[in-house]
Design an enzyme around this catalytic site. Structure first.
Site, short mmCIF file in Angstrom:
data_model
loop_
_atom_site.label_atom_id
_atom_site.label_comp_id
_atom_site.label_asym_id
_atom_site.label_seq_id
_atom_site.Cartn_x
_atom_site.Cartn_y
_atom_site.Cartn_z
N THR A 130 0.80 -1.23 0.00
CA THR A 130 0.00 0.00 0.00
C THR A 130 0.83 1.27 0.00
OG1 THR A 130 -0.34 0.24 2.39
CG2 THR A 130 -1.90 -1.13 1.23
N GLU A 163 -5.00 -9.01 -4.79
CA GLU A 163 -5.93 -8.71 -3.69
C GLU A 163 -6.74 -9.92 -3.25
OE1 GLU A 163 -5.62 -5.97 -1.34
OE2 GLU A 163 -5.28 -5.20 -3.36
#
Length: 568
Positions: free
Chosen positions: A380, A419
């Site tokens: 991230t 993801e």
């Protein structure tokens, strides 16, 4: 003779005054020493991206314009962490309406996905099957439609130039390349960009991304539709499916970012904290802060070694209780988490948990009553923006693990997320014997649980007090909590609030991880209270924050990733 000395003395004084006057009054392009900016600020995890955001604001752009322009840059300079092949959440505060909102552009499971599709973590971490439907560009589109001032194409231009002309590899990307070099070398499409003469690039080496520059150009001209139902769609699907993935054109056609006009909100004294609800970790952050605010922390809480040791023990215990409840969270469109979220954001519930914290000892993990486990997330990037008018954006974006799925298109240059690894799988029980969380099992169209929690804190006067968030997987929530605690309760300036050595505990594993440089009084106090201590192998989280001060916006980009803020 005396007259001559007097004239020389007067001349010297005049010269000193002139130099001082020049220093004080002449325009300067140098960055403020303390990164306090009178009008606007951007804190990204790469200086060039902060500058692109700042320049966007100077050109009349909104806070959202600046955030999009800066994120497009971060997707290049820290391509290991985020990019247009991933997804994001934006917390947005409009200073005119005094309203906060959330834009949810998190990735979703493809329509062909199923709860039992993974038999091992390797399948969910790398390769086409690990790719969820990207949401990043749809998120930019919705945010720009609602709050943009500058033309959409203008936001892409600086990053198109950066990708075409090249840029030096920064601290964060260099560290990720070194850590992931075996995986990079295994994938020719990655090595095409990130290797030279068979070795991964190092800090300071020039990297170019001409194919991604072309894709940015297409998106700038044709809009988000090019990605989801246009000129780029067929190639995106082909790239993912050739790598073994199941994302279809229908998945892309049907993807929509979501506007959430009622964010999670908790009171912090005379201020309100806004953050995303489940499947993000706003409820986890809310529970941590609600437990701890009952202690009425202040600067005095860390003044002596004894007080500081007790304070950080209490903080770690709050982390442990909050992470135990995190295992019950999931996508509210698919599982009923209403009562769980209500409890996690309730002061009464927090009071009950605080009463179970002993000041003299920690406890076995079963004491905190974890019902399930959820997998670690990672990677991230986060950035914080405050514009001239006092509006703000807190944005966290991800492709999950370093370099996501490791699937990079040699045509479009897009690096795709992994993801799907953020979901729990019924076929994988963790090493602690704790069952996986059914609330986070895979369902087509569902979003996985995430540690991301981009935050905006607003005073009772309607003015932004703090914009903060972090990157770093499961360490995001604790790192964000610590930055808020350091700033709001301990009274640290924003740089210290961000740079102060951190600690982390997520209950499973039953380990309190300490960063290098943490106060030894804290480490000793935790050991005395029977915490199992472990030194962090690198660092804990990366935080970007902006805080209102009497002198302006004080901004800090975490040196752990080599970032630096910009403003004016």
């Amino acid at each position: 003779m005396k007259k001559r000395y007097l004239l020389l003395a007067l001349a010297a004084v005049a010269l000193v005054l002139l130099i001082l006057g020049l220093c004080l009054w002449l325009p300067s392009n140098s960055k403020p020493h303390n990164h306090v900016y009178p009008r606007a600020a951007v804190a990204a995890d790469a200086l060039r991206c902060s500058e692109i955001g700042r320049d966007t604001l100077r050109d009349g752009g909104s806070a959202v314009d600046a955030a999009i322009a800066a994120l497009l840059c971060v997707g290049l300079m820290n391509a290991h962490s985020m990019g247009i092949g991933g997804g994001l959440f934006l917390t947005i505060y409009n200073s005119t309406t005094r309203k906060a909102e959330i834009i949810n552009a998190r990735e979703v499971a493809p329509r062909l996905a199923s709860a039992s599709m993974f038999n091992s973590s390797e399948q969910s971490e790398e390769g086409g099957l690990s790719v969820a439907v990207p949401g990043e560009i749809r998120g930019y589109e919705l945010a720009h439609q609602r709050h943009g001032r500058l033309p959409w194409a203008r936001l892409f231009q600086p990053s198109i130039e950066l990708a075409s002309q090249g840029f030096p590899v920064g601290k964060g990307l260099a560290a990720a390349l070194e850590r992931s070099q075996d995986a990079i070398k295994r994938h020719p499409a990655l090595c095409e960009v990130f290797c030279r003469n068979g070795n991964v690039l190092r800090e300071g080496d020039l990297v170019t991304m001409p194919r991604l520059a072309k894709t940015y150009e297409t998106l700038a001209v044709e809009g988000a539709q090019a990605f989801y139902n246009g000129s780029l769609t067929a190639q995106i699907v082909k790239d993912i499916q050739e790598a073994g993935g199941i994302v279809t054109a229908e998945d892309l056609n049907n993807y929509r970012a979501e506007l959430i006009e009622q964010p999670l909100r908790i009171s912090l004294g005379d201020a309100q904290l806004y953050a995303p609800n489940a499947p993000l970790s706003g409820p986890v952050l809310a529970l941590i802060l609600n437990i701890l605010k009952g202690y009425n922390f202040s600067r005095a809480s860390v003044e002596t070694p004894e007080q500081k040791g007790l304070t950080y023990h209490r903080i770690v215990e709050a982390f442990r209780f909050a992470y135990a409840k995190r295992t019950l969270l999931g996508d509210p469109k698919f599982v009923n988490v209403t009562e769980v979220v209500r409890n996690m954001s309730s002061e009464f519930f927090a009071d009950q948990l605080r009463a179970r914290i002993s000041d003299t000892t920690t406890h076995p993990d079963s004491y905190y009553e974890p019902e399930f486990y959820t997998p670690d997330d990672a990677g991230t990037a986060h950035l914080s923006v405050v514009s001239d008018d006092g509006s703000a954006v807190s944005a966290t974006s991800t492709i999950n693990l370093y370099f996501g799925s490791k699937v990079r298109s040699r045509i479009s240059g897009i690096l795709f997320n992994d993801e799907m690894d953020d979901f729990s799988s019924p076929n994988i029980t963790n090493q602690f014997g704790v069952r996986p969380s059914p609330a986070n099992f895979i369902t087509p169209g569902k979003q996985p649980l995430s540690s991301m929690c981009p935050v905006i804190i607003v005073g009772e006067d309607g003015q932004v007090r703090m914009v903060v968030g972090a990157s770093g997987g499961t360490q995001i929530t604790t790192s964000t909590a610590l930055a808020i605690i350091h700033s709001l309760w301990f009274g640290y300036d924003v740089k210290r609030a961000v740079e102060e050595p951190r600690l982390h505990n997520q209950l499973l594993p039953n380990t309190t991880t300490l960063e290098k440089g943490i106060d030894q009084a804290v480490a000793a106090a935790l050991k005395t209270r029977h915490h199992y201590i472990q030194d962090a192998s690198t660092f804990i989280g990366v935080v970007q924050a902006i805080v209102r001060t009497p002198s302006g916006w004080a901004a800090a980009s975490d040196s752990r990733k080599g970032g630096e803020p910009a403003g004016y």
